[in-house]
Design a protein around this motif. Structure first.
Motif, short mmCIF file in Angstrom:
data_model
loop_
_atom_site.label_atom_id
_atom_site.label_comp_id
_atom_site.label_asym_id
_atom_site.label_seq_id
_atom_site.Cartn_x
_atom_site.Cartn_y
_atom_site.Cartn_z
N MET A 3 0.83 -1.20 0.00
CA MET A 3 0.00 0.00 0.00
C MET A 3 0.87 1.25 0.00
SD MET A 3 -2.67 -1.27 2.95
CE MET A 3 -3.57 0.28 2.97
N MET A 4 0.31 2.35 -0.49
CA MET A 4 0.95 3.64 -0.39
C MET A 4 0.68 4.23 0.99
SD MET A 4 2.41 4.17 -3.32
CE MET A 4 2.67 5.95 -3.34
N LYS A 5 1.59 5.09 1.47
CA LYS A 5 1.42 5.76 2.75
C LYS A 5 0.12 6.56 2.73
CE LYS A 5 3.87 8.91 5.86
NZ LYS A 5 5.16 9.62 6.11
N GLY A 6 -0.69 6.38 3.78
CA GLY A 6 -1.96 7.09 3.89
C GLY A 6 -3.15 6.34 3.32
N ALA A 7 -2.89 5.27 2.55
CA ALA A 7 -3.99 4.49 1.97
C ALA A 7 -4.65 3.63 3.03
CB ALA A 7 -3.46 3.63 0.83
N ASN A 8 -5.90 3.23 2.76
CA ASN A 8 -6.61 2.35 3.69
C ASN A 8 -7.33 1.25 2.94
OD1 ASN A 8 -9.60 3.18 3.32
ND2 ASN A 8 -8.55 5.13 3.59
N TYR A 23 -8.63 0.57 12.53
CA TYR A 23 -9.58 1.53 13.10
C TYR A 23 -10.99 1.17 12.65
CZ TYR A 23 -9.48 3.76 8.45
OH TYR A 23 -9.56 4.01 7.10
N ARG A 24 -11.97 1.63 13.44
CA ARG A 24 -13.39 1.35 13.16
C ARG A 24 -13.98 2.45 12.28
NH1 ARG A 24 -15.65 -2.33 17.39
NH2 ARG A 24 -14.36 -2.17 19.28
N TRP A 37 -14.06 -2.73 10.45
CA TRP A 37 -12.65 -2.43 10.69
C TRP A 37 -11.90 -2.19 9.39
CZ3 TRP A 37 -10.33 -1.49 15.27
CH2 TRP A 37 -11.00 -1.87 16.44
N LYS A 38 -10.96 -1.24 9.45
CA LYS A 38 -10.09 -0.94 8.32
C LYS A 38 -8.64 -0.88 8.78
CE LYS A 38 -13.18 1.54 5.16
NZ LYS A 38 -13.27 2.74 4.27
N PHE A 39 -7.73 -0.97 7.82
CA PHE A 39 -6.31 -0.78 8.10
C PHE A 39 -5.82 0.42 7.30
CE2 PHE A 39 -1.93 -1.27 6.63
CZ PHE A 39 -1.25 -1.35 7.84
N ARG A 40 -5.03 1.30 7.96
CA ARG A 40 -4.44 2.45 7.29
C ARG A 40 -2.92 2.35 7.39
NH1 ARG A 40 -6.70 6.38 9.90
NH2 ARG A 40 -8.24 6.97 8.32
#
Length: 438
Positions: free
Chosen positions: A3-8, A141-142, A147-150
């Protein structure tokens, strides 16, 4: 795909494994993974910090699993997202450098894996680090009940202490002054006190007492504040091979000696722990008590020992595949230190590999009220199937642990005689007989 920095990205799995990985080599320091559980922008208390000295969150939702050595070193966390308390909105996934900066790392990454299916959910490769000594690599994070990942990639020059403090953790990263060990004395019953007698008989009434206002008592005393989180840990190396457990505050309780391992075949694939070919590596020990009694604790012949009677040492399981998250553990009851003369901890290959070449093991001693003590075992170049890990010795009432990290070749013509050779080299006078296996 990284992933790129900041992507989720969405995390569909309810239980995930978070791996922080990097390529070891000359001049590359060690790293430690950690997690901070946030309600808003801060933790609720120091309990919301999960790392090598505080391995399990009180809810059980986040656990620090420890390191796997190999061509890629991995420090892992497990997260049960369905078990995370509703107040927790974010789980920060961080790494801290031990003895260097992140500019010295190669191939640093964090990835999230479905713990059930094994598929990769997300991966972020961190690049461009210079003087940073800690990194927030990512976060779970919710959002609207899911749930997601960043991918984050935020560095800190202030190490794990600075990172943790930023999120509200109270930190003590200075070595604690160990309490002086107290000699054991059996409890004595309280002295007999006769029941109070009445002031006077019924025929003689008590004289009147002077009036005094009711006693208000001292003001309530607030409970003592919880001690700050201790970030200290000890690594035993060839240059610094020994440490006093007693001087580091380990004066009682159960010392857990943990063994985890991986192995690499010629193809470059990892075998042993968690995936691939099964390697049965046994954690064992010889013991000698002050009364001269000697013996062993090992899975062979099912000598699992006992924790509250001699030898005061117990082996928890025989992990035959390396697939157990917790590895194999020897528990040593330090409440009975006065009965120990010496303990020799070693590992033997029972099945799945011809010798220790390509096998990478991590041994961690986890004492109560003292930082964990780590040592690594690798670099075998011969046909050794046995390796001495450490010796614990009672020196005038002080328990000292010394790293050995020595591979032991079997005697000529006795390919299975490595354990007998260890006993000979370290002067344990056993009368060996053929084992029954396990």
């Amino acid at each position: 795909m990284s992933m790129m920095k900041g992507a989720n990205v969405a995390v569909p799995a309810s239980v995930v494994r978070v791996e922080v990985g990097w390529q070891p080599g000359a001049g590359v320091p060690d790293a430690d993974a950690s997690a901070l559980l946030l309600a808003g922008a801060k933790v609720r208390s120091d309990d919301d910090f999960v790392f090598y000295n505080q391995a399990v969150h009180p809810s059980g939702a986040v656990r620090h699993e420890g390191k796997q050595q190999g061509p890629t070193v991995i420090d892992a966390l497990s997260v049960n997202l369905a078990q995370v308390e509703p107040q927790i909105e974010t789980i920060v996934l961080a790494a801290s450098a031990d003895g260097g900066t992140f500019g010295q790392f190669r191939g640093l990454y964090v990835r999230v894996i479905d713990a059930v299916g094994g598929g990769e959910v997300a991966r972020f490769d961190s690049t461009g680090a210079t003087t940073e000594t800690a990194f927030v690599l990512g976060e779970l994070y919710r959002r609207q009940g899911a749930w997601k990942f960043r991918a984050v990639g935020q560095g800190y020059d202030s190490g794990l202490a600075g990172l943790a403090t930023d999120f509200g953790i109270s930190v003590d990263d200075a070595p604690a002054t160990p309490p002086a060990p107290a000699p054991f004395t059996p409890p004595t019953p309280p002295p007999y006190v006769p029941a109070p007698q009445p002031y006077a008989s019924a025929a003689q009434p008590s004289p009147p007492q002077p009036f005094s206002p009711p006693h208000q008592g001292p003001p309530p005393v607030a409970p003592p504040a919880a001690p700050p989180v201790n970030l200290a840990k000890v690594s035993l190396t060839k240059e610094s091979p020994s440490v006093s457990l007693t001087k580091h505050g380990a004066t009682g309780g159960v010392l857990r000696v943990n063994l985890n391992w991986t192995s690499m075949a010629a193809t470059g694939r990892l075998f042993g722990k968690l995936r691939g070919r099964n390697i049965d590596l046994d954690l064992c020990c010889f013991f000698e008590l002050v009364n001269g009694a000697i013996g062993s604790v090992r899975a062979l012949d099912r000598r699992f020992g006992a924790l509250y009677e001699p030898p005061f040492i117990h082996l928890d399981q025989d992990d035959r595949t390396g697939a157990s998250i917790t590895g194999e553990n020897l528990s040593i009851n330090l409440d009975y230190t006065q009965f120990f003369r010496r303990i020799l901890v070693f590992a033997s290959i029972y099945d799945g590999a011809s010798d220790f070449r390509g096998v990478h093991a991590t041994v961690t001693l986890n004492p109560v009220n003292s930082p964990p003590i780590e040592m690594t075992l690798d670099g075998c170049t011969d046909n050794s199937r046995d390796a001495v890990l450490a010796v614990l010795e009672n020196v005038d009432g002080e328990l000292v642990v010394r790293r050995e990290g020595a591979f032991v070749r079997p005697p000529a013509g006795q390919p299975g005689g490595g354990v007998m050779e260890i006993a000979r080299l370290y002067n344990w006078d056993f009368g060996f007989q053929a084992g029954r296996g396990k």
